[in-house]
Design a protein around this motif. Sequence first.
Motif, PDB file in Angstrom:
ATOM      1  N   UNK A  59      44.643  81.708  22.493  1.00 43.18           N
ATOM      2  CA  UNK A  59      43.478  82.056  21.679  1.00 43.18           C
ATOM      3  C   UNK A  59      42.768  80.804  21.181  1.00 43.18           C
ATOM      4  N   UNK A  60      43.556  79.841  20.755  1.00 40.59           N
ATOM      5  CA  UNK A  60      42.973  78.582  20.273  1.00 40.59           C
ATOM      6  C   UNK A  60      42.230  77.878  21.395  1.00 40.59           C
ATOM      7  N   UNK A  61      42.818  77.891  22.580  1.00 38.42           N
ATOM      8  CA  UNK A  61      42.175  77.248  23.727  1.00 38.42           C
ATOM      9  C   UNK A  61      40.833  77.915  24.038  1.00 38.42           C
ATOM     10  N   UNK A  62      40.781  79.236  23.939  1.00 35.48           N
ATOM     11  CA  UNK A  62      39.520  79.948  24.156  1.00 35.48           C
ATOM     12  C   UNK A  62      38.480  79.533  23.118  1.00 35.48           C
ATOM     13  N   UNK A  63      38.920  79.456  21.864  1.00 31.67           N
ATOM     14  CA  UNK A  63      37.999  79.070  20.793  1.00 31.67           C
ATOM     15  C   UNK A  63      37.498  77.640  20.981  1.00 31.67           C
ATOM     16  N   UNK A 272      42.438  79.153  46.181  1.00 32.37           N
ATOM     17  CA  UNK A 272      42.163  79.672  44.832  1.00 32.37           C
ATOM     18  C   UNK A 272      41.612  78.626  43.878  1.00 32.37           C
ATOM     19  N   UNK A 273      41.759  77.343  44.183  1.00 34.12           N
ATOM     20  CA  UNK A 273      41.477  76.253  43.242  1.00 34.12           C
ATOM     21  C   UNK A 273      42.470  76.320  42.084  1.00 34.12           C
ATOM     22  N   UNK A 274      42.084  75.781  40.931  1.00 34.20           N
ATOM     23  CA  UNK A 274      43.034  75.667  39.831  1.00 34.20           C
ATOM     24  C   UNK A 274      43.295  76.987  39.125  1.00 34.20           C
ATOM     25  N   UNK A 275      44.448  77.057  38.450  1.00 35.07           N
ATOM     26  CA  UNK A 275      44.808  78.242  37.664  1.00 35.07           C
ATOM     27  C   UNK A 275      43.943  78.294  36.400  1.00 35.07           C
ATOM     28  N   UNK A 276      44.013  79.426  35.690  1.00 35.63           N
ATOM     29  CA  UNK A 276      43.116  79.619  34.543  1.00 35.63           C
ATOM     30  C   UNK A 276      43.355  78.583  33.452  1.00 35.63           C
ATOM     31  N   UNK A 277      42.269  78.167  32.818  1.00 37.37           N
ATOM     32  CA  UNK A 277      42.299  77.018  31.918  1.00 37.37           C
ATOM     33  C   UNK A 277      43.024  77.296  30.608  1.00 37.37           C
ATOM     34  N   UNK A 278      42.674  78.379  29.929  1.00 39.16           N
ATOM     35  CA  UNK A 278      43.298  78.639  28.625  1.00 39.16           C
ATOM     36  C   UNK A 278      44.766  79.010  28.774  1.00 39.16           C
TER      37      UNK A 278
END
Length: 402
Positions: A59-63, A272-278
């Motif tokens: 959640x923090x990463x998304x924010x 696929x490239x990289x996995x999801x960031x958050x």
Amino acid sequence: MSAVSTYPLSQRVMRMEESATLRMTQLARNLKAQGHDVISLSIGEPDFDTPDHIKEAAKKALDEGYTKYTPVPGLMELRQAICTKFKRDNGLEFKPDQIVVSNGAKQTIANLCLALLDEGDEVIILAPYWVSYSAIVELAGGVPVLVKAGIEQDYKVSAEQVAEAMTDKTKMVIFSSPCNPTGSVFLRSELEAIADVLSKQENIFIVSDEIYEYINFTDQHTSIGTIPSVADRTITVNGFAKGFAMTGWRLGYMGGPAWIAEACTKIQGQVTSGANSFGQRAAAEALLGDMTPSTDMRNAFLTRRDLVIDLLNEIPGFKVNKPEGAFYIFPDISEYFGKSDGEVTINNADEFAEYILNTAYVAVVSGSAFGADNCFRLSYAASEDQLREAIRRIGEAVQKLK
């Protein structure tokens, strides 16, 4: 799919087997949708939720705006955390350029097979084995060579068996410890013996799948990559699904020689490239943060294992060993082959699993999917009440077989 041959599908997909675990899970869902009270013990998924501190990190990463593409091999923050974990928990020394983060350990294994195998290369798979190993090897053009161990060996293949299976075409060996589907854990002495055999042929690579590392009841996890004779040819695969209850996050990783990591990055960059960031930010928190929830989950699984073993041992004809890791029991039920309830005759493990599903409404997976035709896999990633009820139903169902 009977109609599949009427469509212009590739031979590749025509030859590919459907995942048996996913198939049984879907059959269980179908019966449940029809109103039956189905207990599913078929899928390899912890029934715990992802720990709160990991979710909060996401959640923090998304924010903080972590919603963009990531480098193909993973965020540097996570790759550094993986290096720290490998050194802390496994005694393995890696640099970030030797780490590749993928969309699950399954993609990691696919990357490795596509990077290392040419058409006709042989891959020794220690069986019983996770269902997707052979399919991935075949997809990459390799030839699976199954080397099997039964319950009398605690389902652990010996070094002598590996030596007998090796040829001049052998390119790779794949195994898991703790093992899916058996829960067996290789001791260091057993891995040293296997490493000694493999070290005699320089062009063989070892893929060590250690995704169940944190669900180990021996407290003595050994990574074969720490054995000097094969260290430079071992790729250690791990992930977050099992030990952190993060199945839906789809994050796995590997550590190995930098040139192999570079090749896997090249392949992943086109797929696929990289996995999801958050999710990667949360994964770094998982590795470096509070491990208490993982320890608590392990302890709960140990309690359930002992409960399930006791209950299964009360069923006549079941041969049950004592697995030292993961969350599976793998009973040998060959004593029931040839028996019938008057309508259905059980000739193999596939028919046994279907009989249990349709008679007891309990979903398990046939051992044939794992290279063990005499067994079935039961996941005890379920509540104790569910486990008691499921095994009660299984016991009643098999009493009808004469």
